[in-house]
Design a protein around this motif. Structure first.
Motif, PDB file in Angstrom:
ATOM      1  N   HIS A  88     -29.831  33.439  16.133  1.00 41.90           N
ATOM      2  CA  HIS A  88     -29.370  32.445  15.155  1.00 41.90           C
ATOM      3  C   HIS A  88     -29.996  31.071  15.440  1.00 41.90           C
ATOM      4  CE1 HIS A  88     -25.989  30.724  12.559  1.00 41.90           C
ATOM      5  NE2 HIS A  88     -26.647  29.677  13.031  1.00 41.90           N
ATOM      6  N   GLY A  89     -30.717  30.566  14.431  1.00 41.86           N
ATOM      7  CA  GLY A  89     -31.279  29.217  14.528  1.00 41.86           C
ATOM      8  C   GLY A  89     -32.703  29.178  15.054  1.00 41.86           C
ATOM      9  N   LEU A  90     -33.220  30.335  15.479  1.00 36.52           N
ATOM     10  CA  LEU A  90     -34.576  30.365  16.025  1.00 36.52           C
ATOM     11  C   LEU A  90     -35.585  30.419  14.888  1.00 36.52           C
ATOM     12  CD1 LEU A  90     -35.417  30.570  19.082  1.00 36.52           C
ATOM     13  CD2 LEU A  90     -33.011  30.957  18.597  1.00 36.52           C
ATOM     14  N   ARG A  91     -36.622  29.650  14.998  1.00 39.33           N
ATOM     15  CA  ARG A  91     -37.728  29.730  14.055  1.00 39.33           C
ATOM     16  C   ARG A  91     -38.712  30.741  14.635  1.00 39.33           C
ATOM     17  NH1 ARG A  91     -40.536  24.945  12.721  1.00 39.33           N
ATOM     18  NH2 ARG A  91     -40.317  24.154  14.838  1.00 39.33           N
ATOM     19  N   LEU A  92     -38.570  31.964  14.200  1.00 41.64           N
ATOM     20  CA  LEU A  92     -39.328  33.053  14.809  1.00 41.64           C
ATOM     21  C   LEU A  92     -40.009  33.876  13.726  1.00 41.64           C
ATOM     22  CD1 LEU A  92     -36.967  34.899  13.849  1.00 41.64           C
ATOM     23  CD2 LEU A  92     -36.232  35.073  16.189  1.00 41.64           C
ATOM     24  N   PRO A  93     -40.904  34.784  14.131  1.00 43.19           N
ATOM     25  CA  PRO A  93     -41.534  35.650  13.124  1.00 43.19           C
ATOM     26  C   PRO A  93     -40.477  36.528  12.447  1.00 43.19           C
ATOM     27  CG  PRO A  93     -42.699  35.775  15.229  1.00 43.19           C
ATOM     28  CD  PRO A  93     -41.423  35.035  15.483  1.00 43.19           C
ATOM     29  N   ASN A  94     -40.657  36.758  11.156  1.00 42.24           N
ATOM     30  CA  ASN A  94     -39.668  37.475  10.361  1.00 42.24           C
ATOM     31  C   ASN A  94     -39.277  38.827  10.969  1.00 42.24           C
ATOM     32  OD1 ASN A  94     -39.209  39.271   7.515  1.00 42.24           O
ATOM     33  ND2 ASN A  94     -38.216  37.276   7.643  1.00 42.24           N
ATOM     34  N   ALA A  95     -40.225  39.544  11.537  1.00 45.30           N
ATOM     35  CA  ALA A  95     -39.951  40.890  12.059  1.00 45.30           C
ATOM     36  C   ALA A  95     -39.008  40.863  13.265  1.00 45.30           C
ATOM     37  CB  ALA A  95     -41.260  41.583  12.444  1.00 45.30           C
ATOM     38  N   MET A  96     -38.777  39.684  13.846  1.00 39.75           N
ATOM     39  CA  MET A  96     -37.902  39.548  15.019  1.00 39.75           C
ATOM     40  C   MET A  96     -36.513  39.026  14.646  1.00 39.75           C
ATOM     41  SD  MET A  96     -39.604  40.509  17.661  1.00 39.75           S
ATOM     42  CE  MET A  96     -40.373  41.814  16.724  1.00 39.75           C
ATOM     43  N   ASP A  97     -36.234  38.896  13.343  1.00 33.34           N
ATOM     44  CA  ASP A  97     -35.037  38.190  12.890  1.00 33.34           C
ATOM     45  C   ASP A  97     -33.769  39.038  12.932  1.00 33.34           C
ATOM     46  OD1 ASP A  97     -33.966  35.724  11.931  1.00 33.34           O
ATOM     47  OD2 ASP A  97     -33.814  36.609   9.937  1.00 33.34           O
ATOM     48  N   GLY A  98     -33.934  40.345  13.072  1.00 40.09           N
ATOM     49  CA  GLY A  98     -32.757  41.181  13.323  1.00 40.09           C
ATOM     50  C   GLY A  98     -31.872  41.486  12.135  1.00 40.09           C
ATOM     51  N   VAL A  99     -32.447  41.467  10.925  1.00 38.12           N
ATOM     52  CA  VAL A  99     -31.630  41.791   9.749  1.00 38.12           C
ATOM     53  C   VAL A  99     -31.969  43.202   9.273  1.00 38.12           C
ATOM     54  CG1 VAL A  99     -30.966  41.128   7.413  1.00 38.12           C
ATOM     55  CG2 VAL A  99     -31.538  39.363   9.104  1.00 38.12           C
ATOM     56  N   PRO A 100     -31.050  44.158   9.441  1.00 39.25           N
ATOM     57  CA  PRO A 100     -31.366  45.544   9.090  1.00 39.25           C
ATOM     58  C   PRO A 100     -31.582  45.689   7.593  1.00 39.25           C
ATOM     59  CG  PRO A 100     -29.029  45.305   9.563  1.00 39.25           C
ATOM     60  CD  PRO A 100     -29.675  43.994   9.911  1.00 39.25           C
ATOM     61  N   GLY A 101     -32.561  46.492   7.237  1.00 35.72           N
ATOM     62  CA  GLY A 101     -32.844  46.710   5.827  1.00 35.72           C
ATOM     63  C   GLY A 101     -33.732  45.632   5.244  1.00 35.72           C
ATOM     64  N   LEU A 102     -33.921  44.544   5.987  1.00 35.30           N
ATOM     65  CA  LEU A 102     -34.736  43.437   5.468  1.00 35.30           C
ATOM     66  C   LEU A 102     -35.914  43.155   6.404  1.00 35.30           C
ATOM     67  CD1 LEU A 102     -34.589  41.380   3.031  1.00 35.30           C
ATOM     68  CD2 LEU A 102     -33.697  39.755   4.707  1.00 35.30           C
ATOM     69  N   THR A 103     -35.621  43.029   7.708  1.00 39.81           N
ATOM     70  CA  THR A 103     -36.691  42.690   8.656  1.00 39.81           C
ATOM     71  C   THR A 103     -36.940  43.799   9.674  1.00 39.81           C
ATOM     72  OG1 THR A 103     -35.293  41.619  10.334  1.00 39.81           O
ATOM     73  CG2 THR A 103     -36.002  40.267   8.473  1.00 39.81           C
ATOM     74  N   GLN A 104     -36.030  44.740   9.779  1.00 40.35           N
ATOM     75  CA  GLN A 104     -36.226  45.865  10.699  1.00 40.35           C
ATOM     76  C   GLN A 104     -35.252  46.967  10.307  1.00 40.35           C
ATOM     77  OE1 GLN A 104     -34.105  43.897  14.434  1.00 40.35           O
ATOM     78  NE2 GLN A 104     -33.936  46.122  14.577  1.00 40.35           N
ATOM     79  N   ASN A 105     -35.494  48.159  10.834  1.00 45.35           N
ATOM     80  CA  ASN A 105     -34.490  49.197  10.723  1.00 45.35           C
ATOM     81  C   ASN A 105     -33.439  48.955  11.792  1.00 45.35           C
ATOM     82  OD1 ASN A 105     -35.805  50.593   8.631  1.00 45.35           O
ATOM     83  ND2 ASN A 105     -37.167  51.563  10.135  1.00 45.35           N
ATOM     84  N   ALA A 106     -32.193  49.277  11.472  1.00 44.84           N
ATOM     85  CA  ALA A 106     -31.135  49.118  12.468  1.00 44.84           C
ATOM     86  C   ALA A 106     -31.469  49.963  13.696  1.00 44.84           C
ATOM     87  CB  ALA A 106     -29.800  49.540  11.868  1.00 44.84           C
ATOM     88  N   ILE A 107     -31.049  49.475  14.855  1.00 45.20           N
ATOM     89  CA  ILE A 107     -31.255  50.202  16.107  1.00 45.20           C
ATOM     90  C   ILE A 107     -30.185  51.295  16.182  1.00 45.20           C
ATOM     91  CG2 ILE A 107     -31.589  49.974  18.598  1.00 45.20           C
ATOM     92  CD1 ILE A 107     -31.571  46.874  18.138  1.00 45.20           C
ATOM     93  N   GLN A 108     -30.613  52.536  16.171  1.00 41.53           N
ATOM     94  CA  GLN A 108     -29.649  53.639  16.174  1.00 41.53           C
ATOM     95  C   GLN A 108     -29.048  53.815  17.572  1.00 41.53           C
ATOM     96  OE1 GLN A 108     -28.714  55.192  13.313  1.00 41.53           O
ATOM     97  NE2 GLN A 108     -30.077  53.723  12.311  1.00 41.53           N
ATOM     98  N   PRO A 109     -27.879  54.473  17.649  1.00 39.87           N
ATOM     99  CA  PRO A 109     -27.283  54.727  18.966  1.00 39.87           C
ATOM    100  C   PRO A 109     -28.302  55.389  19.893  1.00 39.87           C
ATOM    101  CG  PRO A 109     -25.764  55.383  17.234  1.00 39.87           C
ATOM    102  CD  PRO A 109     -27.043  54.987  16.551  1.00 39.87           C
ATOM    103  N   GLY A 110     -28.401  54.879  21.108  1.00 40.95           N
ATOM    104  CA  GLY A 110     -29.328  55.441  22.088  1.00 40.95           C
ATOM    105  C   GLY A 110     -30.732  54.869  21.994  1.00 40.95           C
ATOM    106  N   GLU A 111     -31.026  54.178  20.891  1.00 40.37           N
ATOM    107  CA  GLU A 111     -32.379  53.623  20.735  1.00 40.37           C
ATOM    108  C   GLU A 111     -32.513  52.245  21.377  1.00 40.37           C
ATOM    109  OE1 GLU A 111     -33.873  55.445  16.441  1.00 40.37           O
ATOM    110  OE2 GLU A 111     -33.678  53.264  16.669  1.00 40.37           O
ATOM    111  N   THR A 112     -33.773  51.877  21.606  1.00 43.31           N
ATOM    112  CA  THR A 112     -34.087  50.548  22.147  1.00 43.31           C
ATOM    113  C   THR A 112     -34.982  49.824  21.144  1.00 43.31           C
ATOM    114  OG1 THR A 112     -33.992  51.367  24.404  1.00 43.31           O
ATOM    115  CG2 THR A 112     -35.243  49.336  24.062  1.00 43.31           C
ATOM    116  N   PHE A 113     -34.756  48.543  20.979  1.00 42.08           N
ATOM    117  CA  PHE A 113     -35.655  47.719  20.147  1.00 42.08           C
ATOM    118  C   PHE A 113     -36.124  46.549  20.985  1.00 42.08           C
ATOM    119  CE2 PHE A 113     -36.938  44.527  17.086  1.00 42.08           C
ATOM    120  CZ  PHE A 113     -37.565  45.254  16.082  1.00 42.08           C
ATOM    121  N   ARG A 114     -37.415  46.274  20.886  1.00 47.25           N
ATOM    122  CA  ARG A 114     -37.978  45.183  21.681  1.00 47.25           C
ATOM    123  C   ARG A 114     -38.129  43.937  20.813  1.00 47.25           C
ATOM    124  NH1 ARG A 114     -41.901  45.111  26.312  1.00 47.25           N
ATOM    125  NH2 ARG A 114     -43.335  43.368  25.940  1.00 47.25           N
ATOM    126  N   TYR A 115     -37.399  42.895  21.157  1.00 47.22           N
ATOM    127  CA  TYR A 115     -37.542  41.595  20.498  1.00 47.22           C
ATOM    128  C   TYR A 115     -38.469  40.743  21.347  1.00 47.22           C
ATOM    129  CZ  TYR A 115     -33.559  42.880  17.554  1.00 47.22           C
ATOM    130  OH  TYR A 115     -32.721  43.510  16.665  1.00 47.22           O
TER     131      TYR A 115
END
Ligand code: C2O
Ligand code: CU
Length: 465
Positions: A88-115
């Motif tokens: 929240h509040g970071l001026r970052l690249p869109n793909a790192m913004d953490g909005v499922p369905g918009l900037t990334q797929n949600a991280i499923q149970p057991g999965e890892t996502f690298r920010y």
């Protein structure tokens, strides 16, 4: 008096735990965060509460990184449902913004996502999920992110206060009423139990004469804090992570809507042994003491306030070209009264949701969300004037991802305090004007940070290309 004596004196007072310490992250070095069910002693007296936490903690670990170093977080989803992390509040690249369905797929149970991103701005920020946010934040998933200045102002101590609130049942467990239509159509899910750094606040030990930097984060889903520091005259040096002209808050009250931050310089002007309250004036008629500043008996660190500059070095924000700004109108509407009559079926857009932005309610697909077309397409590099109008009888902290907004005064000129906001708190039937430079490409959420309003329609997408 020798410094060690002050520390010993301060330690004699019951000390509220500091925010969970954590070493500064190293440039580019991955930091694993496990998102897990866990438990926490939220109540000063009472049972342990089952929570969800980053590394099992609420708030999560304080992430600290130096300005422009690369932050790498490996988010490991140990929940039984998907999640994401929004910075929240970071001026970052869109793909790192953490909005499922918009900037990334949600991280499923057991999965890892690298920010991975390098924060351009030093300041006080925070992180939280953007999936089923009402429930996930409401169960404890939030934490502070501090981006360190190379040249911070001289202070004796820095304190981080992450504020939140909770709805607990008789057993001290989190009430699972995360999507109540009543809350959605009114003030949101406000909980009566307030915590500071994950515990009911009591006393904060201070030493006469010391200069404190207070970093305040409102991580509550719906509660607005309006803080007065009795006996003290704090100055605001940053808002929403961005430096501003050091100024006394209007009427001595620091307003913090959900999602908002303030950095304060507070000179401890009391005398040894004195006690002062920090009071929440959100309810004028019933101000609520939040905590006590308890001066140690031990001594005086200095007789007169530290004579050192307070202003923070400016962050590299884009400069709005106000003379050539394009106007945008944003109208926020709905709430009790609207929800019950007339809105549903209104052109088929609102689907019975109580809140709208420019007449449209964003629906949140439970399996993701935000399949909404952009409300506005902004031209990369162009300056916009956003006029925000609240046509409802409720408060709305309106948050924009990816870019900060320069507050304008009623004449349309920049507020002389130089306020760069990521969240604009609109009073009932209120209006605000801000300017922004659309310098960050991508599709960005704009939504009310009363999470129950967001989830009940008050959200939109601004696309920058
Ligand atoms: Cu802190 Cu979209 O939120
Ligand atoms: Cu709202």
């Amino acid at each position: 008096m020798h410094r060690r004596h002050f520390l010993a004196a301060a330690a004699a007072v019951t000390v509220l735990p500091l925010a969970r310490p954590s070493a500064a992250l190293l440039d580019g070095e991955p930091r694993r965060i496990d998102i897990l069910p866990s438990q926490a002693q939220l109540l000063a007296e009472g049972p342990v509460t089952k929570i969800w936490g980053y590394d099992g903690l609420t708030p999560g670990p304080v992430l600290r990184i130096r300005q422009r170093d690369r932050l790498v977080v490996e988010a490991v989803n140990g929940l039984a449902e998907p999640t994401t992390i929004h910075w929240h509040g970071l001026r970052l690249p869109n793909a790192m913004d953490g909005v499922p369905g918009l900037t990334q797929n949600a991280i499923q149970p057991g999965e890892t996502f690298r920010y991975e991103f390098a924060p351009p701005d030093a300041g006080t920020f925070w992180y939280h999920p953007h999936f089923k946010t009402s429930e996930q934040m409401g169960r404890g998933l939030f934490g502070a992110l501090i981006v360190e200045e190379p040249d911070p102002p001289a202070v004796d101590r820095e304190l981080l206060w992450v504020l939140s609130d909770w709805r607990l049942d008789a057993e001290g467990q989190i009430a699972p009423d995360f999507a109540e239509p009543f809350d959605q159509a009114h003030d949101g899910r406000i909980g009566p139990v307030i915590t500071l750094n994950g515990q009911e606040p009591g006393e904060v030990a201070v030493t006469a004469g010391e200069r404190l930097r207070l970093r305040l984060v409102n991580a509550a889903e719906a509660r607005i804090f309006v803080l007065a520091f009795d006996g003290h005259a704090p100055l605001v040096i940053a808002r929403d992570g961005q430096p501003c002209q050091p100024h006394a808050p209007d009427g001595g009250l620091v307003w913090l809507g959900p999602g908002m931050r303030a950095d304060l310089i507070l000179d401890a002007a009391g005398k040894p042994g004195e006690r002062f309250q920090v009071v929440d004036h959100r309810n004028d008629k019933h101000p609520r003491p939040l905590l006590t500043l308890a001066y140690g008996q031990g001594g005086i660190l200095r007789e007169s306030p530290l004579d050192a500059p307070m202003a923070l070095t400016a962050n590299p924000l884009p400069r709005p070209d106000l003379a050539n700004a394009a106007p945008l109108e944003l109208v926020f509407a709905g709430g009790m009264g609207m929800a019950m009559h007339g809105m549903s079926g209104d052109g088929g857009h609102t689907m019975g949701l109580p809140w709208t932005v420019n007449g449209l309610a964003m629906d949140h697909d439970p399996a993701g969300m935000n399949h909404t077309a952009p409300l506005f397409n902004l031209a990369l590099g162009r300056t916009y004037r956003l006029a925000m109008t609240n046509q409802s009888d409720w408060w709305h902290p309106i948050h924009l991802h990816g870019m900060h907004m320069l507050a304008l005064d009623p004449t349309g000129q920049p507020d002389p305090r130089g306020l760069w906001l990521d969240t604009v708190l609109l009073p009932p039937q209120g209006r605000a004007e801000v300017a922004l430079v659309a310098d960050n490409p991508g599709r960005w959420m704009l939504h009310c940070h009363v999470i129950q309003h967001q989830e009940a329609g008050m959200a939109a997408v601004l696309a920058v290309a």
